[in-house]
Scaffold this motif. Structure first.
Motif, short mmCIF file in Angstrom:
data_model
loop_
_atom_site.label_atom_id
_atom_site.label_comp_id
_atom_site.label_asym_id
_atom_site.label_seq_id
_atom_site.Cartn_x
_atom_site.Cartn_y
_atom_site.Cartn_z
N THR A 67 -14.45 -14.17 31.49
CA THR A 67 -13.87 -15.51 31.54
C THR A 67 -12.54 -15.50 32.29
O THR A 67 -12.23 -16.42 33.07
CB THR A 67 -13.66 -16.06 30.11
N ILE A 68 -11.75 -14.44 32.10
CA ILE A 68 -10.48 -14.31 32.83
C ILE A 68 -10.75 -14.13 34.32
O ILE A 68 -10.06 -14.72 35.17
CB ILE A 68 -9.66 -13.13 32.27
N ILE A 69 -11.74 -13.32 34.66
CA ILE A 69 -12.09 -13.11 36.08
C ILE A 69 -12.48 -14.42 36.72
O ILE A 69 -12.05 -14.75 37.85
CB ILE A 69 -13.22 -12.06 36.21
N GLN A 70 -13.31 -15.22 36.04
CA GLN A 70 -13.72 -16.50 36.60
C GLN A 70 -12.53 -17.43 36.80
O GLN A 70 -12.48 -18.20 37.77
CB GLN A 70 -14.75 -17.18 35.68
N ALA A 71 -11.55 -17.37 35.91
CA ALA A 71 -10.39 -18.26 36.00
C ALA A 71 -9.39 -17.79 37.06
O ALA A 71 -8.87 -18.60 37.83
CB ALA A 71 -9.71 -18.35 34.64
N GLY A 76 -11.33 -13.01 45.37
CA GLY A 76 -12.37 -13.99 45.68
C GLY A 76 -13.58 -13.92 44.77
O GLY A 76 -14.62 -14.48 45.08
N ILE A 77 -13.45 -13.23 43.63
CA ILE A 77 -14.55 -13.12 42.67
C ILE A 77 -14.30 -14.12 41.55
O ILE A 77 -13.32 -13.99 40.80
CB ILE A 77 -14.66 -11.70 42.09
N GLY A 78 -15.15 -15.11 41.42
CA GLY A 78 -14.99 -16.13 40.38
C GLY A 78 -14.79 -17.51 40.96
O GLY A 78 -14.36 -17.67 42.11
N GLY A 301 -19.02 -14.01 40.61
CA GLY A 301 -18.32 -13.66 39.37
C GLY A 301 -19.29 -13.35 38.25
O GLY A 301 -19.10 -12.38 37.50
N ASP A 302 -20.35 -14.15 38.12
CA ASP A 302 -21.37 -13.87 37.11
C ASP A 302 -22.00 -12.50 37.32
O ASP A 302 -22.22 -11.74 36.37
CB ASP A 302 -22.47 -14.94 37.15
N GLY A 303 -22.31 -12.19 38.58
CA GLY A 303 -22.93 -10.90 38.88
C GLY A 303 -22.02 -9.72 38.57
O GLY A 303 -22.44 -8.73 37.96
N VAL A 304 -20.76 -9.83 38.98
CA VAL A 304 -19.79 -8.76 38.71
C VAL A 304 -19.57 -8.62 37.21
O VAL A 304 -19.48 -7.51 36.67
CB VAL A 304 -18.46 -9.04 39.44
N ASN A 305 -19.47 -9.75 36.50
CA ASN A 305 -19.27 -9.70 35.05
C ASN A 305 -20.47 -9.09 34.34
O ASN A 305 -20.32 -8.38 33.33
CB ASN A 305 -19.00 -11.11 34.51
N SER A 306 -21.68 -9.33 34.85
CA SER A 306 -22.87 -8.71 34.28
C SER A 306 -22.88 -7.20 34.53
O SER A 306 -23.35 -6.43 33.70
CB SER A 306 -24.13 -9.34 34.87
N LEU A 307 -22.36 -6.81 35.69
CA LEU A 307 -22.22 -5.38 35.99
C LEU A 307 -21.26 -4.72 35.01
O LEU A 307 -21.54 -3.64 34.46
CB LEU A 307 -21.71 -5.22 37.43
N ILE A 308 -20.14 -5.39 34.75
CA ILE A 308 -19.17 -4.89 33.77
C ILE A 308 -19.79 -4.85 32.38
O ILE A 308 -19.58 -3.91 31.60
CB ILE A 308 -17.90 -5.77 33.77
N ALA A 309 -20.59 -5.89 32.07
CA ALA A 309 -21.23 -5.97 30.75
C ALA A 309 -22.14 -4.77 30.51
O ALA A 309 -22.10 -4.14 29.45
CB ALA A 309 -22.01 -7.27 30.63
N GLY A 310 -23.00 -4.46 31.48
CA GLY A 310 -23.89 -3.32 31.32
C GLY A 310 -23.14 -2.01 31.23
O GLY A 310 -23.51 -1.11 30.47
#
Length: 478
Positions: A67-71, A76-78, A301-310
């Protein structure tokens, strides 16, 4: 606030700490259950037991970071907006399928999670790639494709919710005589009735918190009935949960990967609609280069956050839609609120006792809430399909796609038999792809849309059912 009202704080305004904290808490309340519920369901169905509190902690922590990354939009990610992150219900069936593959091979919790997180990490690159070529996918980003897949996702998940309402999969397998007992059905029905009542009689804030209210009422009733086991809370030894990269290892299976890769594509389309709705309530453009760039960066941002999630032991992240309603209600669209939301979620994730508390929630209480949420996913897909012109091509596309998806859902023995006859790795891949109603209908609708064609020129391919200009608006109205 009405849609026409002026925003109190615009996108780049920075409210005071007091106002920011108050707005952030409301976003957390609106999304908290949605963030942890997929983990509770996956953990319960796959029998992950003692790992569930840690998985919930990681879900909250990674959602906060995402959520912080998106904000903040680093590098340029988010999207640079309030885009609260959490696991979409769309991933549940495919994640569970991956877990069952590992379980069928004799794997325990570590092996199950190793495979799930392995394919989720690699699948994240699908969404990252989609974000870079979004404008090239306009032939498949259409209301027919998105509406069909989202509807089938919701329908296929209702079985999970209904099973939980009656007591859960473990009870059905190990103690079938207690499955669908009066106690379980009463608790599930009480939660559903509470949610419905909150929507009927409550004010806007009560409706916004209806899921939480329903589960609290159900939890209180379960405690009074002696149906809650708090021993899991006492078994938590560590006071703080620290993220450990690939704690459960990393493994891969092509049969598990393909369905998850397809869902990444679908959730990218979902996110484009969520960010568009966010742009509307935040008074940002919904056309032009800046809009397209925001969509692309949001999906990235969703893709990068999913990468972090995994990487940090939780399930794929995507942008939640319910928080757009909070923006409209509060009149605060400031992206700095996203940083506060993320900070609160990270702090909550640090304490494993929070996860252990939710592990104590009876399946019937959880099922009473999730069956409504899952059915809402299906109705959201139907809503998209209401914008579809039911001409000859589209009706044929919808008929075949629903027929394939629901056919697999209702008669899974067909695919199981074909897979067994083929045998080997190829048979496992066939079962993984066509054994899921989501992938069966998703592949059908994409192939038929490419082969038969649709009418993407009537709609902005990115924002689906928002017309491009006045000329197209008149066409849609007529």
């Amino acid at each position: 606030m009405s849609e026409e009202s002026e925003l109190i704080y615009k996108l780049d305004d920075n409210p005071s700490n007091k106002e920011s904290f108050f707005a952030a808490i409301q976003h957390v309340l609106a999304s908290f259950i949605g963030i942890i519920t997929p983990t509770l369901i996956i953990g319960g169905v796959l029998g992950l037991g003692e790992e569930i509190p840690y998985l919930i902690s990681m879900a909250l922590m990674v959602s906060g970071v995402g959520t912080i990354i998106q904000a903040k939009r680093p590098m340029g990610i988010g999207a640079g907006m309030i885009c609260v992150q959490g696991t979409s219900f769309a991933f549940l069936s495919s994640v569970l399928a991956a877990g069952f593959i590992a379980k069928a091979n004799g794997g325990g919790p570590d092996q199950i999670l190793s495979l799930i997180f392995g394919v989720c990490v690699l699948g994240a690159f699908v969404e990252i790639a989609v974000s870079q070529f979004l404008d090239k996918l306009k032939r498949v980003i259409t209301p027919v494709v998105t509406g069909t897949v989202i509807t089938v996702i919701g329908i296929s998940l209702i079985k999970v919710g209904f099973t939980d309402l009656a007591g859960g999969q473990w009870l059905l397998t190990n103690k079938p005589e207690l499955f669908a007992s009066f106690d379980n059905l009463f608790l599930g029905g009480l939660v559903m009735a509470s949610i419905i009542t909150a929507h009927k009689y409550g004010n806007q804030w009560v409706r916004l918190s209806s899921i939480i209210i329903g589960m609290i009422i159900g939890m209180i009733a379960a405690i009074l009935m002696g149906k809650v086991n708090f021993s899991a809370i006492n078994q938590v030894e560590s006071i703080i949960s620290l993220p450990v990269p690939f704690k459960y290892g990393f493994s891969f299976d092509i049969a598990a990967f393909i369905p998850i890769a397809l869902i990444y594509l679908i959730t990218a389309i979902e996110t484009s609609g969520d960010i568009t709705a966010n742009c509307m309530v935040s008074k940002q453009p919904i056309a032009g280069k800046s809009y397209i760039k925001r969509i692309q960066q949001g999906i990235l941002g969703d893709g990068v956050n999913s990468l972090i999630a995994g990487l940090f032991n939780t399930f794929p992240n995507t942008t939640f839609s319910q928080n757009n309603g909070v923006i409209q209600l509060t009149g605060i669209a400031s992206r700095y609120i996203g940083v506060w939301i993320g900070g609160i979620l990270i702090v909550m994730g640090l304490f494993p006792h929070i996860g252990a508390l939710f592990r104590a929630v009876p399946n019937s209480v959880l099922g009473g809430a999730t069956i409504i949420m899952f059915a809402t996913v299906a109705t959201a897909g139907v809503k998209i399909l209401t914008h579809v012109e039911l001409n000859r091509k589209n009706m044929l596309t919808l008929a075949v796609s629903f027929g394939m998806g629901l056919g697999v859902l209702l008669v899974p023995e067909v695919v199981n038999t074909v897979s067994a006859n083929i045998g080997g790795d190829l048979g496992a891949i066939v079962k993984s792809i066509f054994g899921s109603p989501i992938t069966a209908s998703g592949l059908s609708v994409i192939v038929l849309t490419l082969f038969l064609g649709e009418y993407p020129e009537e709609y902005n391919p990115i924002i689906q059912d928002f017309p491009l200009d006045e000329e197209h608006s008149e066409k849609v109205k007529s």
